[in-house]
Design a protein around this motif. Structure first.
Motif, mmCIF file in Angstrom:
data_model
loop_
_atom_site.group_PDB
_atom_site.id
_atom_site.type_symbol
_atom_site.label_atom_id
_atom_site.label_comp_id
_atom_site.label_asym_id
_atom_site.label_seq_id
_atom_site.Cartn_x
_atom_site.Cartn_y
_atom_site.Cartn_z
ATOM 1 N N LYS A 42 35.657 2.188 164.452
ATOM 2 C CA LYS A 42 35.107 1.782 165.821
ATOM 3 C C LYS A 42 33.576 1.783 165.762
ATOM 4 C CE LYS A 42 39.031 3.810 168.376
ATOM 5 N NZ LYS A 42 39.624 4.593 169.316
ATOM 6 N N GLU A 43 33.240 0.802 166.388
ATOM 7 C CA GLU A 43 31.696 0.535 166.607
ATOM 8 C C GLU A 43 30.989 1.676 167.098
ATOM 9 O OE1 GLU A 43 28.944 -2.097 169.513
ATOM 10 O OE2 GLU A 43 30.639 -3.383 168.254
ATOM 11 N N ARG A 44 31.432 2.534 167.678
ATOM 12 C CA ARG A 44 30.496 3.889 168.264
ATOM 13 C C ARG A 44 30.539 4.866 167.271
ATOM 14 N NH1 ARG A 44 34.190 7.972 171.380
ATOM 15 N NH2 ARG A 44 36.548 6.980 170.974
ATOM 16 N N TYR A 45 31.632 4.954 166.254
ATOM 17 C CA TYR A 45 31.603 5.911 165.121
ATOM 18 C C TYR A 45 30.437 5.589 164.095
ATOM 19 C CZ TYR A 45 35.911 7.713 166.784
ATOM 20 O OH TYR A 45 37.034 8.344 168.008
ATOM 21 N N PHE A 46 30.427 3.985 163.967
ATOM 22 C CA PHE A 46 29.631 3.218 163.009
ATOM 23 C C PHE A 46 28.177 3.608 163.567
ATOM 24 C CE2 PHE A 46 26.666 -0.052 161.962
ATOM 25 C CZ PHE A 46 26.677 -0.266 160.604
ATOM 26 N N ASN A 47 28.207 3.371 164.754
ATOM 27 C CA ASN A 47 26.584 3.416 165.426
ATOM 28 C C ASN A 47 26.235 5.149 165.297
ATOM 29 O OD1 ASN A 47 24.494 2.248 166.833
ATOM 30 N ND2 ASN A 47 25.000 3.699 168.688
ATOM 31 N N GLN A 48 26.973 5.755 165.545
ATOM 32 C CA GLN A 48 26.650 7.346 165.360
ATOM 33 C C GLN A 48 26.057 7.652 163.747
ATOM 34 O OE1 GLN A 48 25.949 9.756 167.544
ATOM 35 N NE2 GLN A 48 25.571 10.876 165.859
ATOM 36 N N LYS A 49 27.195 7.389 162.859
ATOM 37 C CA LYS A 49 26.792 7.677 161.512
ATOM 38 C C LYS A 49 25.857 7.083 160.839
ATOM 39 C CE LYS A 49 30.456 8.815 159.248
ATOM 40 N NZ LYS A 49 31.137 9.865 158.336
ATOM 41 N N VAL A 50 25.629 5.555 161.097
ATOM 42 C CA VAL A 50 24.944 4.769 160.280
ATOM 43 C C VAL A 50 23.560 4.860 160.933
ATOM 44 C CG1 VAL A 50 24.373 2.613 159.488
ATOM 45 C CG2 VAL A 50 26.578 3.574 159.106
ATOM 46 N N ILE A 51 23.397 4.336 162.076
ATOM 47 C CA ILE A 51 22.267 3.964 163.019
ATOM 48 C C ILE A 51 21.885 5.287 163.696
ATOM 49 C CG2 ILE A 51 21.304 2.827 164.876
ATOM 50 C CD1 ILE A 51 22.685 0.923 162.644
ATOM 51 N N THR A 52 22.361 5.753 164.352
ATOM 52 C CA THR A 52 21.723 7.152 165.118
ATOM 53 C C THR A 52 21.297 8.267 163.924
ATOM 54 O OG1 THR A 52 22.971 6.858 167.088
ATOM 55 C CG2 THR A 52 21.929 8.877 166.873
ATOM 56 N N SER A 53 22.333 8.659 163.157
ATOM 57 C CA SER A 53 22.119 9.829 162.242
ATOM 58 C C SER A 53 21.528 9.138 160.780
ATOM 59 C CB SER A 53 23.556 10.379 161.435
ATOM 60 O OG SER A 53 23.939 11.065 162.937
ATOM 61 N N ASN A 54 21.267 7.978 160.664
ATOM 62 C CA ASN A 54 20.470 7.278 159.787
ATOM 63 C C ASN A 54 21.032 7.614 158.123
ATOM 64 O OD1 ASN A 54 18.413 5.595 158.652
ATOM 65 N ND2 ASN A 54 17.363 7.257 158.116
ATOM 66 N N ARG A 55 22.587 7.497 158.451
ATOM 67 C CA ARG A 55 23.471 7.951 157.029
ATOM 68 C C ARG A 55 23.126 9.196 156.486
ATOM 69 N NH1 ARG A 55 20.637 3.176 155.444
ATOM 70 N NH2 ARG A 55 20.327 4.123 153.505
ATOM 71 N N LYS A 56 22.854 10.252 157.293
ATOM 72 C CA LYS A 56 22.488 11.347 156.774
ATOM 73 C C LYS A 56 23.828 12.253 156.208
ATOM 74 C CE LYS A 56 21.242 16.034 158.430
ATOM 75 N NZ LYS A 56 20.922 16.680 159.515
ATOM 76 N N ASN A 57 24.859 11.939 156.559
ATOM 77 C CA ASN A 57 26.243 12.513 156.311
ATOM 78 C C ASN A 57 27.104 11.532 155.798
ATOM 79 O OD1 ASN A 57 25.457 15.119 157.135
ATOM 80 N ND2 ASN A 57 25.963 14.793 159.233
ATOM 81 N N GLY A 58 27.065 10.495 155.707
ATOM 82 C CA GLY A 58 27.946 9.414 155.214
ATOM 83 C C GLY A 58 27.536 7.971 155.297
ATOM 84 N N SER A 59 28.363 6.857 154.858
ATOM 85 C CA SER A 59 28.031 5.484 154.992
ATOM 86 C C SER A 59 29.394 4.696 155.372
ATOM 87 C CB SER A 59 27.259 5.061 153.829
ATOM 88 O OG SER A 59 26.198 5.754 153.610
ATOM 89 N N TYR A 60 29.199 3.579 155.546
ATOM 90 C CA TYR A 60 30.019 2.770 155.643
ATOM 91 C C TYR A 60 30.044 1.360 154.649
ATOM 92 C CZ TYR A 60 31.895 4.072 160.259
ATOM 93 O OH TYR A 60 32.397 4.755 161.217
ATOM 94 N N TYR A 61 30.896 0.912 153.776
ATOM 95 C CA TYR A 61 31.103 -0.088 152.944
ATOM 96 C C TYR A 61 32.039 -0.983 153.235
ATOM 97 C CZ TYR A 61 27.956 3.382 150.466
ATOM 98 O OH TYR A 61 27.129 4.230 150.037
#
Length: 83
Positions: A42-61
């Motif tokens: 989901k977009e909201r999960y991507f936004n939280q992990k990648v954008i808001t948290s700046n990939r601190k805990n993980g990434s999307y590939y």
């Protein structure tokens, strides 16, 4: 394999409807790879992990071959809901 770094790129990959998205998370016991069409990606999960948290805990590939992600990342498993 391409790391997804922007919401626009994430949306583009999701809209194609083919390929796979691998999600890494340092805090979870396993990582998952999903079809781009999986309802769990989901977009909201991507936004939280990648954008808001700046990939601190993980990434999307994004990848067209799921075994690339399975071989590259520890704990990577296929999503049980979409595979």
């Amino acid at each position: 394999m391409q790391e997804l770094l922007s919401l626009e790129h994430f949306r583009e990959v999701k809209s194609k409807g083919h390929g796979y998205i691998a999600i890494t998370d340092k805090n979870l016991p396993k990582n998952c790879i999903h079809h781009t069409s999986c309802y769990e990606v989901k977009e909201r999960y991507f936004n939280q992990k990648v954008i808001t948290s700046n990939r601190k805990n993980g990434s999307y590939y994004y990848t067209e071959e799921p075994m690339l992600a399975i071989d590259k990342f520890e704990k990577m498993e296929k999503c049980q809901k979409c595979f």
